[in-house]
Motif scaffolding. Structure first.
Motif, PDB file in Angstrom:
ATOM      1  N   MET A 116       1.293  -6.484  82.173  1.00  0.00           N
ATOM      2  CA  MET A 116       1.615  -5.608  83.338  1.00  0.00           C
ATOM      3  C   MET A 116       0.928  -6.448  84.612  1.00  0.00           C
ATOM      4  O   MET A 116      -0.008  -6.826  84.590  1.00  0.00           O
ATOM      5  CB  MET A 116       0.904  -4.180  83.215  1.00  0.00           C
ATOM      6  N   ARG A 117       1.587  -6.109  85.781  1.00  0.00           N
ATOM      7  CA  ARG A 117       1.073  -6.740  87.045  1.00  0.00           C
ATOM      8  C   ARG A 117       0.438  -5.892  88.066  1.00  0.00           C
ATOM      9  O   ARG A 117      -0.146  -6.309  88.903  1.00  0.00           O
ATOM     10  CB  ARG A 117       2.552  -7.023  87.648  1.00  0.00           C
ATOM     11  N   ASP A 118       0.354  -4.412  87.459  1.00  0.00           N
ATOM     12  CA  ASP A 118      -0.562  -3.735  88.507  1.00  0.00           C
ATOM     13  C   ASP A 118      -1.183  -2.459  87.799  1.00  0.00           C
ATOM     14  O   ASP A 118      -0.751  -2.291  86.705  1.00  0.00           O
ATOM     15  CB  ASP A 118      -0.027  -3.176  89.754  1.00  0.00           C
ATOM     16  N   ASP A 119      -1.739  -1.881  88.371  1.00  0.00           N
ATOM     17  CA  ASP A 119      -2.689  -0.712  87.641  1.00  0.00           C
ATOM     18  C   ASP A 119      -1.979   0.524  87.191  1.00  0.00           C
ATOM     19  O   ASP A 119      -2.000   1.108  86.040  1.00  0.00           O
ATOM     20  CB  ASP A 119      -3.778  -0.232  88.558  1.00  0.00           C
ATOM     21  N   TYR A 120      -0.614   0.782  87.784  1.00  0.00           N
ATOM     22  CA  TYR A 120       0.369   1.824  87.634  1.00  0.00           C
ATOM     23  C   TYR A 120       1.056   1.489  86.306  1.00  0.00           C
ATOM     24  O   TYR A 120       1.161   2.171  85.492  1.00  0.00           O
ATOM     25  CB  TYR A 120       1.335   1.946  88.853  1.00  0.00           C
ATOM     26  N   GLN A 121       1.460   0.146  86.342  1.00  0.00           N
ATOM     27  CA  GLN A 121       2.219  -0.297  85.160  1.00  0.00           C
ATOM     28  C   GLN A 121       1.215  -0.229  83.909  1.00  0.00           C
ATOM     29  O   GLN A 121       1.738   0.112  82.693  1.00  0.00           O
ATOM     30  CB  GLN A 121       2.664  -1.649  85.262  1.00  0.00           C
ATOM     31  N   LEU A 122      -0.016  -0.668  84.033  1.00  0.00           N
ATOM     32  CA  LEU A 122      -1.096  -0.903  82.804  1.00  0.00           C
ATOM     33  C   LEU A 122      -1.168   0.610  82.202  1.00  0.00           C
ATOM     34  O   LEU A 122      -1.175   0.725  81.223  1.00  0.00           O
ATOM     35  CB  LEU A 122      -2.048  -1.481  83.509  1.00  0.00           C
ATOM     36  N   GLN A 123      -1.314   1.772  83.283  1.00  0.00           N
ATOM     37  CA  GLN A 123      -1.353   2.944  82.783  1.00  0.00           C
ATOM     38  C   GLN A 123      -0.360   3.516  82.056  1.00  0.00           C
ATOM     39  O   GLN A 123      -0.467   4.121  80.911  1.00  0.00           O
ATOM     40  CB  GLN A 123      -1.662   3.717  84.105  1.00  0.00           C
TER      41      GLN A 123
END
Length: 275
Positions: free
Chosen positions: A192-199
């Protein structure tokens, strides 16, 4: 940044899980910044999850007067293993009382320190193994022989020695959930490339983890864990599919082994287009 078993330094994610012992399933997760300590995160986790009756079963090495004070300020119960050289342990106390755990006697001694209880448990089977290992590498008897086969904990939980020991051993369930998350669900790495995608990615994998434990619960309820694992169930049910033929959905052929698992777990399978 963290490093793995082959000393490759890679970005890592810090996850906090809460595990429900009543339902035998992971119940909550939270992604935390690497700079935040676990004790600081627990207060927010308790508020967000709404959990009131929480018990912290810690690692050896977690104990400090600061950590226990912080847990007590938050109103949390805890069981914390102590290092064997801790000054809180009184090895002069005779471990004569015992209870049975998984078919083995566990002897114990108990004393109080500043309103908290310190239990010292002794497993003579483990003690014999430790003595054998030590003597195979040394010629003299260890002066720390009294410590062999023991584990000591400090707790503010007002429970019996047997109950405290059982709760301590329940930590294996929590550790198993991490192992399943990483090695069975293969959520040990993310691109994942950012925190939103990781969440979002972590949420989907956490739902998969809960479903894995539901399968485990079905097997446990029917006393089938000796025959099947959750991985077996998933592998064989993956072989069952439905096919759209014209305007109707039809069940595909069901292999014999898959049918046996379906019947054993009493899983409802779509039989016709109206199901």
């Amino acid at each position: 940044l963290g490093h793995n078993s082959v000393d490759v330094y890679l970005p890592q994610v810090q996850l906090l899980f809460l595990f429900s012992l009543d339902q035998d399933v992971p119940a909550y997760f939270r992604i935390m910044p690497g700079s935040v300590t676990s004790v600081m995160s627990l207060k927010i986790a308790m508020q967000e999850s709404g959990i009131k009756n929480a018990l912290v079963v810690a690692d050896t090495g977690f104990y400090s007067t600061k950590n226990t004070a912080s847990l007590e300020d938050m109103g949390l119960l805890y069981i914390i293993p102590l290092k064997r050289n801790s000054k809180l342990i009184d090895y002069s106390l005779q471990q004569k009382s015992y209870f049975m755990f998984e078919g083995k006697p566990i002897f114990y001694a108990k004393h109080r320190i500043n309103g908290r209880t310190v239990y010292t448990f002794r497993n003579d089977f483990l003690k014999a193994e430790e003595e054998r290992d030590y003597l195979s590498r040394h010629k003299a008897i260890s002066r720390f022989r009294e410590r062999m086969g023991t584990i000591s904990v400090i707790t503010n939980l007002n429970e019996t020695a047997e109950k405290t020991f059982g709760l301590l051993k329940s930590r294996a369930d929590i550790e198993q959930s991490y192992d399943t998350f990483k090695n069975t669900i293969h959520a040990d790495r993310t691109y994942m490339r950012d925190d939103y995608q990781l969440q979002g990615w972590t949420f989907v994998n956490f739902i998969a983890l809960i479903l894995h434990y539901r399968i485990y619960g079905m097997l446990k309820q029917r006393d089938l864990l000796k025959r099947y694992s959750p991985e077996d169930v998933i592998e064989h049910l993956e072989l069952i599919s439905v096919l759209k033929i014209g305007d109707e959905w039809k069940l595909s052929e069901v292999p014999k082994k898959s049918r046996e698992i379906v019947d054993a777990l009493e899983i409802p399978i779509m039989q016709n287009s109206g199901s």
